[in-house]
Design a protein around this motif. Structure first.
Motif, PDB file in Angstrom:
ATOM      1  N   UNK A 129       0.834  -1.203   0.000  1.00 31.10           N
ATOM      2  CA  UNK A 129       0.000   0.000   0.000  1.00 31.10           C
ATOM      3  C   UNK A 129       0.869   1.253   0.000  1.00 31.10           C
ATOM      4  N   UNK A 130       1.936   1.253   0.806  1.00 31.97           N
ATOM      5  CA  UNK A 130       2.816   2.426   0.870  1.00 31.97           C
ATOM      6  C   UNK A 130       3.500   2.683  -0.471  1.00 31.97           C
ATOM      7  N   UNK A 131       3.926   1.603  -1.160  1.00 35.72           N
ATOM      8  CA  UNK A 131       4.569   1.787  -2.464  1.00 35.72           C
ATOM      9  C   UNK A 131       3.591   2.362  -3.487  1.00 35.72           C
ATOM     10  N   UNK A 132       2.346   1.854  -3.463  1.00 38.47           N
ATOM     11  CA  UNK A 132       1.352   2.362  -4.402  1.00 38.47           C
ATOM     12  C   UNK A 132       1.001   3.820  -4.087  1.00 38.47           C
ATOM     13  N   UNK A 133       0.900   4.175  -2.790  1.00 36.35           N
ATOM     14  CA  UNK A 133       0.602   5.556  -2.410  1.00 36.35           C
ATOM     15  C   UNK A 133       1.712   6.495  -2.866  1.00 36.35           C
ATOM     16  N   UNK A 134       2.958   6.051  -2.742  1.00 32.20           N
ATOM     17  CA  UNK A 134       4.078   6.880  -3.193  1.00 32.20           C
ATOM     18  C   UNK A 134       4.001   7.115  -4.705  1.00 32.20           C
ATOM     19  N   UNK A 135       3.658   6.059  -5.439  1.00 29.02           N
ATOM     20  CA  UNK A 135       3.526   6.195  -6.895  1.00 29.02           C
ATOM     21  C   UNK A 135       2.362   7.125  -7.252  1.00 29.02           C
ATOM     22  N   UNK A 136       1.244   6.953  -6.544  1.00 31.45           N
ATOM     23  CA  UNK A 136       0.084   7.806  -6.800  1.00 31.45           C
ATOM     24  C   UNK A 136       0.387   9.271  -6.537  1.00 31.45           C
ATOM     25  N   UNK A 137       1.177   9.541  -5.505  1.00 33.09           N
ATOM     26  CA  UNK A 137       1.526  10.919  -5.195  1.00 33.09           C
ATOM     27  C   UNK A 137       2.209  11.590  -6.388  1.00 33.09           C
ATOM     28  N   UNK A 138       3.125  10.848  -7.040  1.00 29.00           N
ATOM     29  CA  UNK A 138       3.782  11.378  -8.222  1.00 29.00           C
ATOM     30  C   UNK A 138       2.823  11.562  -9.386  1.00 29.00           C
ATOM     31  N   UNK A 139       1.904  10.581  -9.557  1.00 30.43           N
ATOM     32  CA  UNK A 139       0.930  10.675 -10.648  1.00 30.43           C
ATOM     33  C   UNK A 139      -0.006  11.864 -10.463  1.00 30.43           C
ATOM     34  N   UNK A 140      -0.433  12.099  -9.220  1.00 30.56           N
ATOM     35  CA  UNK A 140      -1.322  13.227  -8.933  1.00 30.56           C
ATOM     36  C   UNK A 140      -0.613  14.550  -9.202  1.00 30.56           C
ATOM     37  N   UNK A 141       0.657  14.639  -8.798  1.00 29.77           N
ATOM     38  CA  UNK A 141       1.429  15.855  -9.050  1.00 29.77           C
ATOM     39  C   UNK A 141       1.585  16.087 -10.554  1.00 29.77           C
ATOM     40  N   UNK A 167      -0.431  15.048 -12.876  1.00 25.24           N
ATOM     41  CA  UNK A 167      -1.739  15.390 -13.450  1.00 25.24           C
ATOM     42  C   UNK A 167      -2.058  16.867 -13.210  1.00 25.24           C
ATOM     43  N   UNK A 168      -1.716  17.374 -12.021  1.00 22.71           N
ATOM     44  CA  UNK A 168      -1.910  18.805 -11.754  1.00 22.71           C
ATOM     45  C   UNK A 168      -1.105  19.648 -12.747  1.00 22.71           C
ATOM     46  N   UNK A 169       0.141  19.234 -13.001  1.00 20.68           N
ATOM     47  CA  UNK A 169       0.974  19.982 -13.937  1.00 20.68           C
ATOM     48  C   UNK A 169       0.411  19.907 -15.349  1.00 20.68           C
ATOM     49  N   UNK A 170      -0.110  18.722 -15.717  1.00 25.44           N
ATOM     50  CA  UNK A 170      -0.707  18.559 -17.047  1.00 25.44           C
ATOM     51  C   UNK A 170      -1.908  19.474 -17.224  1.00 25.44           C
ATOM     52  N   UNK A 171      -2.721  19.609 -16.163  1.00 19.38           N
ATOM     53  CA  UNK A 171      -3.872  20.508 -16.221  1.00 19.38           C
ATOM     54  C   UNK A 171      -3.429  21.965 -16.340  1.00 19.38           C
ATOM     55  N   UNK A 172      -2.375  22.333 -15.619  1.00 21.86           N
ATOM     56  CA  UNK A 172      -1.884  23.713 -15.669  1.00 21.86           C
ATOM     57  C   UNK A 172      -1.331  24.049 -17.055  1.00 21.86           C
ATOM     58  N   UNK A 173      -0.707  23.051 -17.724  1.00 19.65           N
ATOM     59  CA  UNK A 173      -0.118  23.289 -19.046  1.00 19.65           C
ATOM     60  C   UNK A 173      -1.134  23.170 -20.171  1.00 19.65           C
ATOM     61  N   UNK A 174      -2.310  22.613 -19.873  1.00 20.43           N
ATOM     62  CA  UNK A 174      -3.311  22.349 -20.918  1.00 20.43           C
ATOM     63  C   UNK A 174      -3.959  23.655 -21.393  1.00 20.43           C
ATOM     64  N   UNK A 175      -4.452  23.651 -22.616  1.00 25.52           N
ATOM     65  CA  UNK A 175      -5.178  24.805 -23.165  1.00 25.52           C
ATOM     66  C   UNK A 175      -6.419  25.060 -22.314  1.00 25.52           C
ATOM     67  N   UNK A 182     -11.937  16.050 -18.852  1.00 20.70           N
ATOM     68  CA  UNK A 182     -11.396  14.691 -18.858  1.00 20.70           C
ATOM     69  C   UNK A 182     -10.205  14.572 -17.904  1.00 20.70           C
ATOM     70  N   UNK A 183      -9.330  15.589 -17.920  1.00 24.90           N
ATOM     71  CA  UNK A 183      -8.182  15.569 -17.016  1.00 24.90           C
ATOM     72  C   UNK A 183      -8.630  15.635 -15.557  1.00 24.90           C
ATOM     73  N   UNK A 184      -9.674  16.456 -15.290  1.00 26.36           N
ATOM     74  CA  UNK A 184     -10.192  16.558 -13.921  1.00 26.36           C
ATOM     75  C   UNK A 184     -10.750  15.219 -13.446  1.00 26.36           C
ATOM     76  N   UNK A 185     -11.464  14.513 -14.347  1.00 22.88           N
ATOM     77  CA  UNK A 185     -12.009  13.201 -13.994  1.00 22.88           C
ATOM     78  C   UNK A 185     -10.879  12.218 -13.684  1.00 22.88           C
ATOM     79  N   UNK A 186      -9.804  12.262 -14.471  1.00 26.33           N
ATOM     80  CA  UNK A 186      -8.661  11.377 -14.214  1.00 26.33           C
ATOM     81  C   UNK A 186      -8.007  11.713 -12.871  1.00 26.33           C
ATOM     82  N   UNK A 187      -7.907  13.022 -12.582  1.00 26.13           N
ATOM     83  CA  UNK A 187      -7.322  13.434 -11.300  1.00 26.13           C
ATOM     84  C   UNK A 187      -8.175  12.959 -10.133  1.00 26.13           C
TER      85      UNK A 187
END
Length: 620
Positions: free
Chosen positions: A563-575, A577-585, A594-599
């Motif tokens: 669980x801890x390994x998956x949470x660590x990976x998710x933390x990076x994915x969430x970060x 995704x936030x950057x992807x949303x900020x860079x998106x048109x 769609x990006x918000x739903x994925x987040x």
């Protein structure tokens, strides 16, 4: 989607200013709209016009034939002679409303703790508010207008209301407009957001979080456009004044001319900020509550409890056997139902109340300040000008290394020059709240207690206050039903439950589960009255049920690692995704959705893993 209601070219002026000018908006079936904006900019006015409670100076409001419109106003309109039952279900027979699942759900969510036969005139302000909301929600409406519906609701009540509104109508049916300062609630129920400002209504896709993202991008684009305009004007000035290339005054002229060009352009909004203030030195010991309990007799019961308590002639044990050691720099949020004893706990910390049993020990250097729910501190200066009130404190202040006059400090807190000469009594509720907070901070306390600090503040001011409190270096204790605020400015949360005090490693979500378990009587393995001298001590006092066998413990330990390994990976994915949303048109709303739903999917998985990790940790 059926069109339900439309407002065309709406304008409204008061004697001193224009609130709305040429506003056109519409509500379709399935719309769930949150309305945000500064206090006084016209949020409630817009809602009243659309609901037919207020006539505009020009323009018109039209609705589809047969559309039923219901509204919860901020004003108390209940007949004090009615009973609670009559106010909620009217004159319907019991078998009629009791057989309606929706009515039972509303009663259970809002007024289950009230005497069905009590007169409305005998209720407290919060109880009357909940009764009025319940009476509105038990009826059938095509469009609902709710003005500050979360006022006087605790965290559980707000969570219930969000769930009820999300499930009230089938998909693409019904319309909802909500004015509220509760940003968590806005995010839960809104599919779009209207910002009322500068006499217009500006629409945004999504709830509060999406609105903030789009507003930041809008402001960035405006800054880019303004920079281009200024560059163009500088070139124009250079062309008009071109001369010898080596003329030394030419660069200076360009700068001066550009500054003059923009000198008469007012800022789009007041800047609401306050730099970090100094605090008195705080020693290692702040306040220690050692095995304290509080019991009220009939005469004292009214003093103790929170907003919803009613004085009783019978003794009542409010708090029992609580141990809590508050450390320097600690930032703690306190949760609990209305009447649970949160304010009583704060009174023990501040010294306004002595415990019935146990003792309270305070450090020698502790200097406590309290931001109360009321504004009584301003009553004695109601006739004084704002600048005079601040001027009596000191002639100058140091903020961010700069010496400032009281007037300059107030302007940085969002007061205009004209408001500095305004008597305190003529300020709006939000302005009084800001002044109250400023007066407290200028006394340089080292322990700050906030009792429902979000009252009368709009979302912009709440964000500014949170930014201030983020950098405040003292000990911070917060009682609030605003979970967004609690999760933002505190590092840990505790709950007052059944007279006890319990640490909440899982935050507000864990509190809601504990409270629900207490209601159903299914909390045998999760006792509600653990002492809380620290998170570790609080957890150690809980009865975790039967111990695990060796094989079970090894399996649980292995799962914890996964669980801890998956949470660590998710933390990076969430970060990411936030950057992807900020860079998106930002004009691609479909892509952003769609990006918000994925987040949200990633965040839900992370929350589930956190809950599983807590469950396994308790077992181990």
């Amino acid at each position: 989607m059926a069109h339900l209601l439309n407002g065309e070219n709406l304008s409204l002026s008061f004697p001193t200013r224009t609130v709305l000018e040429g506003v056109t908006v519409g509500i379709d079936g399935g719309d769930r709209i949150g309305i945000v904006g500064r206090n006084g900019d016209g949020k409630s006015t817009l809602m009243k016009i659309l609901a037919g409670r207020l006539q505009p100076d020009s323009g018109r409001v039209t609705s589809r034939s047969g559309t039923r419109i219901g509204m919860l106003d901020q004003a108390d309109v209940l007949d004090p002679a009615l009973t609670v039952g009559q106010a909620v279900v009217g004159n319907r027979e019991e078998h009629e409303w009791a057989g309606d699942a929706k009515v039972r759900d509303v009663i259970g969510g809002l007024v289950a703790d009230l005497d069905w036969n009590a007169r409305v005139g005998e209720l407290s302000g919060g109880q009357r508010r909940r009764t009025a909301l319940a009476g509105l929600l038990t009826q059938d409406w095509d469009v609902l207008f709710l003005d500050e519906p979360t006022n006087h609701l605790d965290v559980e009540g707000i969570a219930w209301l969000a769930q009820h509104l999300n499930n009230r109508w089938p998909r693409n049916q019904g319309g909802l407009l909500v004015v509220t300062h509760d940003r968590w609630f806005l995010d839960e129920i809104s599919t779009s957001t209207w910002e009322v400002h500068d006499r217009i209504v500006e629409p945004f896709e999504g709830g509060y979080a999406a609105y903030v993202l789009q507003r930041v991008e809008r402001d960035r684009q405006a800054a880019v456009a303004e920079a281009k305009r200024q560059n163009l004007m500088k070139k124009e000035l250079a062309w008009l004044r071109r001369g010898a290339p080596a003329r030394t005054s030419k660069p200076k002229f360009r700068i001066d001319a550009a500054n003059e060009l923009i000198a008469d352009v007012p800022p789009p909004r007041d800047t609401v900020e306050l730099s970090r203030m100094a605090v008195s030195r705080l020693g290692k010991r702040v306040v220690d509550l050692e095995d304290v309990g509080v019991t009220y007799d009939g005469a004292a019961a009214g003093f103790s409890a929170d907003d919803e308590s009613v004085a009783s002639t019978e003794p009542r044990e409010v708090l029992r056997k609580i141990t809590w050691r508050i450390g320097p720099g600690e930032r703690t949020g306190i949760l609990g139902r209305n009447g649970a004893g949160k304010s009583t706990l704060l009174h023990l910390v501040t010294g306004e109340l002595e415990p019935t049993t146990g003792r309270v020990v305070r450090g020698k250097t502790v200097k406590v300040a309290v931001l109360t729910q009321q504004l009584r501190e301003l009553d004695e200066v109601a006739d004084d000008r704002v600048s005079d009130v601040i001027g009596r404190k000191k002639t100058s202040y140091v903020a961010d290394g700069k010496e400032m006059t009281p007037g300059q400090l107030l302007e940085r807190l969002g007061f205009t020059s004209a408001q500095l000469s305004t008597p305190v009594r003529e300020l709006s509720g939000g302005q009084k709240r800001r002044l109250q907070l400023l007066l407290i901070l200028l006394d340089e306390p080292n322990v700050l207690v906030l009792d429902e600090p979000t009252n009368d503040l709009d979302t912009d001011m709440l964000a500014a206050m949170e930014d201030l409190l983020d950098t405040w270096p003292g000990t911070l204790l917060v009682v609030s039903h605003d979970r967004y605020l609690l999760e933002r400015i505190t590092d840990q949360q505790y709950a007052v439950l059944n007279g006890g005090f319990r640490h909440l490693p899982g935050g507000v979500d864990e509190y809601l589960k504990l409270a629900a378990a207490a209601d159903t009587g299914a909390a045998a393995s999760n006792p509600l009255s653990a002492d809380a001298s620290s998170p570790t001590e609080a957890a150690s006092t809980a009865d975790d049920g039967p111990r695990l066998s060796g094989a079970q413990a090894r399996a649980a330990q292995k799962e914890v690692g996964a669980v801890e390994r998956r949470m660590e990976k998710l933390s990076g994915l969430i970060q990411d995704k936030h950057q992807e949303m900020a860079d998106h048109d930002q004009s691609d709303f479909e892509g952003l959705g769609a990006l918000t739903a994925e987040l949200h999917a990633l965040e839900r998985e992370n929350t589930e893993l956190e809950e599983r990790w807590l469950e396994l940790s308790e077992q181990l």
